[in-house]
Design a protein around this motif. Structure first.
Motif, PDB file in Angstrom:
ATOM      1  N   GLY A   1      -0.691   3.588  10.618  1.00  0.00           N
ATOM      2  CA  GLY A   1      -1.019   3.811   9.229  1.00  0.00           C
ATOM      3  C   GLY A   1       0.046   4.573   8.455  1.00  0.00           C
TER       4      GLY A   1
ATOM      5  N   THR B   1       0.819  -1.209   0.000  1.00  0.00           N
ATOM      6  CA  THR B   1       0.000   0.000   0.000  1.00  0.00           C
ATOM      7  C   THR B   1       0.851   1.256   0.000  1.00  0.00           C
ATOM      8  OG1 THR B   1      -1.819  -1.097   1.139  1.00  0.00           O
ATOM      9  CG2 THR B   1      -1.727   1.312   1.299  1.00  0.00           C
TER      10      THR B   1
ATOM     11  N   GLN C   1      -8.480   9.416   6.456  1.00  0.00           N
ATOM     12  CA  GLN C   1      -8.931  10.001   7.713  1.00  0.00           C
ATOM     13  C   GLN C   1      -9.093  11.509   7.664  1.00  0.00           C
ATOM     14  OE1 GLN C   1      -5.869   8.516  10.366  1.00  0.00           O
ATOM     15  NE2 GLN C   1      -6.850   6.523  10.550  1.00  0.00           N
TER      16      GLN C   1
ATOM     17  N   GLY D   1      -5.545   5.362   7.256  1.00  0.00           N
ATOM     18  CA  GLY D   1      -5.484   4.498   8.418  1.00  0.00           C
ATOM     19  C   GLY D   1      -5.057   3.085   8.058  1.00  0.00           C
ATOM     20  N   ALA D   2      -4.739   2.330   9.095  1.00  0.00           N
ATOM     21  CA  ALA D   2      -4.375   0.927   8.881  1.00  0.00           C
ATOM     22  C   ALA D   2      -5.528   0.144   8.263  1.00  0.00           C
ATOM     23  CB  ALA D   2      -3.958   0.296  10.208  1.00  0.00           C
ATOM     24  N   ASN D   3      -6.761   0.658   8.417  1.00  0.00           N
ATOM     25  CA  ASN D   3      -7.931   0.036   7.807  1.00  0.00           C
ATOM     26  C   ASN D   3      -8.132   0.451   6.354  1.00  0.00           C
ATOM     27  OD1 ASN D   3      -8.665   2.687   8.166  1.00  0.00           O
ATOM     28  ND2 ASN D   3     -10.541   2.261   9.328  1.00  0.00           N
ATOM     29  N   LEU D   4      -7.154   1.227   5.805  1.00  0.00           N
ATOM     30  CA  LEU D   4      -7.147   1.698   4.421  1.00  0.00           C
ATOM     31  C   LEU D   4      -8.296   2.650   4.121  1.00  0.00           C
ATOM     32  CD1 LEU D   4      -6.021  -1.521   2.496  1.00  0.00           C
ATOM     33  CD2 LEU D   4      -4.658   0.219   3.663  1.00  0.00           C
ATOM     34  N   VAL D   5      -8.729   3.391   5.144  1.00  0.00           N
ATOM     35  CA  VAL D   5      -9.739   4.443   4.984  1.00  0.00           C
ATOM     36  C   VAL D   5      -9.052   5.788   5.213  1.00  0.00           C
ATOM     37  CG1 VAL D   5     -11.874   5.427   5.903  1.00  0.00           C
ATOM     38  CG2 VAL D   5     -11.620   2.937   5.711  1.00  0.00           C
TER      39      VAL D   5
ATOM     40  N   GLU E   1      -0.296   0.033  13.262  1.00  0.00           N
ATOM     41  CA  GLU E   1      -1.553   0.638  13.723  1.00  0.00           C
ATOM     42  C   GLU E   1      -1.627   2.138  13.447  1.00  0.00           C
ATOM     43  OE1 GLU E   1       1.255   0.738  17.334  1.00  0.00           O
ATOM     44  OE2 GLU E   1       0.865  -0.523  15.564  1.00  0.00           O
TER      45      GLU E   1
END
Length: 355
Positions: free
Chosen positions: A37, A21, A92, A86-90, A35
Motif C-alpha cells: 500500500g 491513488t 489503516q 492499504g492496497a484495498n484503499l482503506v 500489497e
C-alpha cells in the motif's frame, strides 16, 4: 528521450512507483510492491520533490496533483493526518500528529509556495492552514511541519499560522533557557543521540532565525549543522548516521545508512548556503550528491542510472538493491539541491541519466 525541463532529473522511477491513488511505499528491486500500500510519509515527500521542479514535465506535474489529492484524503477535519492506506484503499490508522502530519505540512507548504499551478498552490495553502493549527509533542514532526511553514512564509511573510508554527518548532528544538546552559563542546546536539533525518533540526533553526528575525537561532543552527557535518564525514566523504542512530563511543562507520539522512543534510546545507553565501555549504551540498554517486563508506553508487531510482540503504557489504519510494525521493531531493547550485562539476549536468 529528451531531457526534461527544470532540474534535468529523471522522474521515471517515481512514476513507476505511483498510480492514480498515490505512491507505493516499497519496491522489490524496481517493481512496486502493491500489497504494502501507500503512506503519507512518502506521498508528502513526493509532493515536496515534484512541487520544487521549476518547469515540470506534464507527467511530473500530474504526480504532484495525485500526491496532493492523497494528502487531502488523509487529512482529518481537525487537521490530523492518517498515514497508511492499504492496497484495498482503506485507511489503516487514525489521524494524528506524528511524523506523517509534519511531512504533510512540509509537502503542502512547498506546493503552496512553489507549484507552477495556481490552483494547486491555492488548494495546498488551504489544506496547510487546517493542519497548521495543530501541534505535535514530537520534535521531528514539528521540524518537518516547520519546513512547510517556512515555505509558506516565502510568499506570505505575515501568515500568522505559519509564523506561529515555525516559532513553536524552533523553540522546541532550542528553548530560550538553553542559551543559559552550556552544552559540552564534544556533544552540542540537543538530543542524547543522533537519530534520523538529523539535519532537519538545524535547518528548522536556520529557517526560523531568518524568517522570524532571530539571529540567535541562525547562529545556533549553523553551529549545530557544522558539528553534524563534521560528525558525519570521514575520509573525505560522508559517513552518515545509520538507521539505529548513533552516540559517542559507538563504532563508526555504522550501517544500515539511509538516503533520507543524506537528503536532510543536503537540504540544510543548501539553506545555509542561501543564508550565508559561504562556499563550505555549497561544497557540503555537492558532497551529499557525491554520496549517491559512490563517495561513501563502501564506494558503491546509490543511484540506478537505468531506472532513475535510488537504492534503499548502504550496507557494510554493498547496498540494498530495492528501490523504494523513500530512497528514490531522497536521491531526487539531494540532486535537486546540488543541481540548483550550478557550480563545480554539477553545473549543467544531468545528475541522473535518462533511461
Amino acid at each position: 528521450m529528451t531531457r526534461p525541463a527544470g532540474s534535468g532529473l529523471s522522474f521515471s522511477h517515481l512514476g513507476r512507483l505511483s498510480d492514480a491513488t498515490g505512491l507505493f511505499e516499497h519496491a522489490e528491486r524496481t517493481e512496486p510492491r502493491l500489497e504494502h500500500g501507500y503512506c503519507v510519509d512518502d506521498v508528502a515527500r513526493g509532493l515536496v520533490v515534484t512541487a520544487r521542479e521549476p518547469a515540470p514535465e506534464e507527467a511530473t506535474a500530474a504526480l504532484a496533483m495525485t500526491y496532493q489529492r492523497f494528502l487531502a484524503g488523509a487529512q482529518d477535519l481537525d487537521g490530523g493526518m492518517r498515514n497508511r492506506l492499504g492496497a484495498n484503499l482503506v485507511w489503516q490508522d487514525d489521524a494524528g500528529v506524528e511524523d506523517c502530519w509534519g511531512r504533510a505540512l512540509w509537502g503542502l507548504g512547498t506546493a503552496a509556495a512553489r507549484s507552477c499551478s495556481p490552483r494547486l498552490a491555492a488548494e495546498a495553502l488551504a489544506l496547510f492552514e487546517v493542519s497548521a493549527a495543530r501541534r505535535s509533542p514530537w520534535t521531528r514532526a514539528m521540524a518537518f511541519a516547520a519546513l512547510g511553514a517556512a515555505e509558506v512564509l516565502t510568499i506570505h511573510l505575515a501568515h500568522p499560522a505559519a509564523r506561529s508554527l515555525l516559532a513553536d518548532a524552533a523553540a522546541m528544538i532550542d528553548p530560550v533557557e538553553s542559551a543559559a546552559t552550556s552544552a559540552p563542546p564534544e556533544w552540542p546536539w540537543p538530543e542524547e543521540r543522533l537519530r534520523y533525518a538529523n539535519a532537519v533540526l538545524p535547518e528548522t533553526l536556520l529557517a526560523a532565525g531568518d524568517l522570524l528575525g532571530e539571529p540567535r537561532w541562525v547562529a545556533r543552527g549553523l553551529a549545530l549543522l557544522e558539528w553534524l557535518l563534521a560528525t558525519e564525514t570521514a575520509g573525505g566523504h560522508l559517513s552518515v548516521t545509520p538507521v539505529g542512530g548513533w552516540a559517542r563511543g559507538e563504532p563508526r562507520p555504522a550501517f544500515d545508512q539511509q538516503p533520507i539522512e543524506v537528503a536532510a543534510l543536503a537540504d540544510a546545507c543548501a539553506r545555509a548556503h542561501d543564508l550565508t553565501g559561504h562556499p563550505q555549504w555549497a561544497d557540503a551540498t555537492l558532497q551529499c550528491a557525491a554520496w549517491f554517486e559512490g563517495a561513501n563508506d563502501v564506494g558503491i553508487a546509490m543511484v540506478d542510472p537505468v531506472s532513475g531510482g535510488g537504492f534503499d540503504g548502504l550496507e557494510a557489504d554493498g547496498r540494498n538493491e530495492n528501490q523504494g519510494a523513500e530512497s528514490t525521493l531522497a536521491m531526487l531531493s539531494t540532486f535537486q539541491r546540488a543541481s540548483r547550485l550550478r557550480v563545480g562539476d554539477v553545473a549543467g549536468r544531468v545528475l541522473v541519466p535518462m533511461p
